[in-house]
Enzyme design. Structure first.
Site, PDB file in Angstrom:
ATOM      1  N   THR A 169     -13.444 -11.592   7.499  1.00 38.24           N
ATOM      2  CA  THR A 169     -12.307 -12.075   8.230  1.00 38.24           C
ATOM      3  C   THR A 169     -11.768 -13.044   7.341  1.00 38.24           C
ATOM      4  OG1 THR A 169     -13.562 -11.822  10.424  1.00 38.24           O
ATOM      5  CG2 THR A 169     -11.925 -13.064  10.616  1.00 38.24           C
ATOM      6  N   GLY A 221     -17.910 -13.237  11.013  1.00 37.74           N
ATOM      7  CA  GLY A 221     -19.086 -12.911  10.815  1.00 37.74           C
ATOM      8  C   GLY A 221     -19.448 -11.769  12.131  1.00 37.74           C
TER       9      GLY A 221
END
Length: 310
Positions: A169, A221
């Site tokens: 991300t 994550g």
């Protein structure tokens, strides 16, 4: 006050072959965002520009580096939030748009809603005249090969997370000269995920949160774990209880690991300019700029610093 920006390129097991490019990418994004702040621009503009720089960089799983879902399509998610007003915009499961973070800002500024998803979001993008790109334009040749490999060997999302190969991300947080904070987070999701799966990135309080009363956070994550503990808001809660940015991030990430067995990372900036970049995964590419000093790192407990040139 002295402005600060912090960016991340995803907390995961970044392979050596793209580690140098990942660090270079976050340093470039941080520099571009800080250039806005140095001219007394807003934190909101700075985080949008920084995230756009990473969405345009195919080394990251966002925008032009997005991964493919189980149907071989690209589904993108993003959020942006203004700490001054708590205004937020988010999009999920959007397709064929190169800069989801800017589209999320359009949701914030041009609708009465916080989040748009899937068909409705794509229709809104069409109404705004946002250009669409072919899937092939957003996906690298290497990603197509990796997707075909996982399809062939029927490896699911659970195995991918256990391998910590595809936690990716991008995000940015900033505080500007006026003390306003902002956050932005953007992702292309997880390779081979179920169609319609949405992770933490566009979820307010999970993938990101910004409040002038405390600070701003962008997370990365294992999305399902991050959502279960509302990680971004949890970090700010600890800061509101008096913890420094780094300590708040460490305590919150440790809690997530113990409570739901999830790994991840977060970048944080307080309304006073205290900042941190913490992670429990194997690696996370990150960079920050404060007072013309760029700090950056990739491996645990690693921090390098250099003076940036005008």
């Amino acid at each position: 006050m002295d402005p600060v920006i912090v960016v991340h390129g995803g907390a995961w097991a970044i392979p050596d072959q793209i580690s140098e490019a990942s660090v270079k990418g976050v340093k470039t994004a941080a520099s571009e965002g800080f250039a806005v702040l140095k001219k007394r621009g807003s934190a909101l503009n700075a985080v949008e520009l920084a995230v756009r720089a990473m969405e345009d960089n195919p080394v990251f799983d966002a925008g032009h580096g997005a991964v493919l879902d189980a149907d071989g399509e690209v589904e993108l998610d993003a959020i942006i939030m203004d700490g001054k007003t708590l205004a937020a915009g988010a999009v999920s499961s959007i397709r064929n748009i190169s800069n989801p973070v800017t589209f999320a800002r359009s949701v914030m500024e041009k609708t009465d809603h916080v989040m748009l998803t899937d068909r409705g979001a794509n229709l809104f993008a069409d109404g705004l005249g946002i250009p669409k790109l072919a899937t092939e334009t957003l996906v690298t040749e290497n990603e197509r090969k990796e997707w075909e490999h996982y399809q062939k060997y029927a490896q699911g999302v659970k195995e991918l997370f256990n391998a910590q190969w595809d936690h990716d991300t991008v995000g940015a947080v900033a505080v500007d000269c006026d003390g306003n904070v902002a956050c932005a987070t953007s992702t292309g999701g997880i390779r081979n995920k179920m169609v319609g799966r949405v992770g933490d990135s566009p979820i307010i309080g999970s993938g990101g949160y910004a409040d002038n009363h405390s600070g701003a956070v962008s997370c990365t994550g294992h999305g399902e774990s991050i959502m279960k503990v509302t990680l971004a808001r949890l970090i700010l809660f600890h800061m509101e209880q008096g913890k420094a940015a780094g300590q708040a991030a460490e305590v919150s990430l440790q809690y997530m690991g113990e409570r739901v067995h999830g790994g991840g990372g977060a970048i944080v900036v307080s309304n006073k300019g205290d900042w941190a970049a913490k992670f429990t995964t194997e690696r996370m590419a990150w960079a920050s700029v404060k007072e013309d000093i760029m700090s950056y790192g990739l491996n645990p407990k690693e921090i390098f610093s250099e003076h940036i040139q005008d």
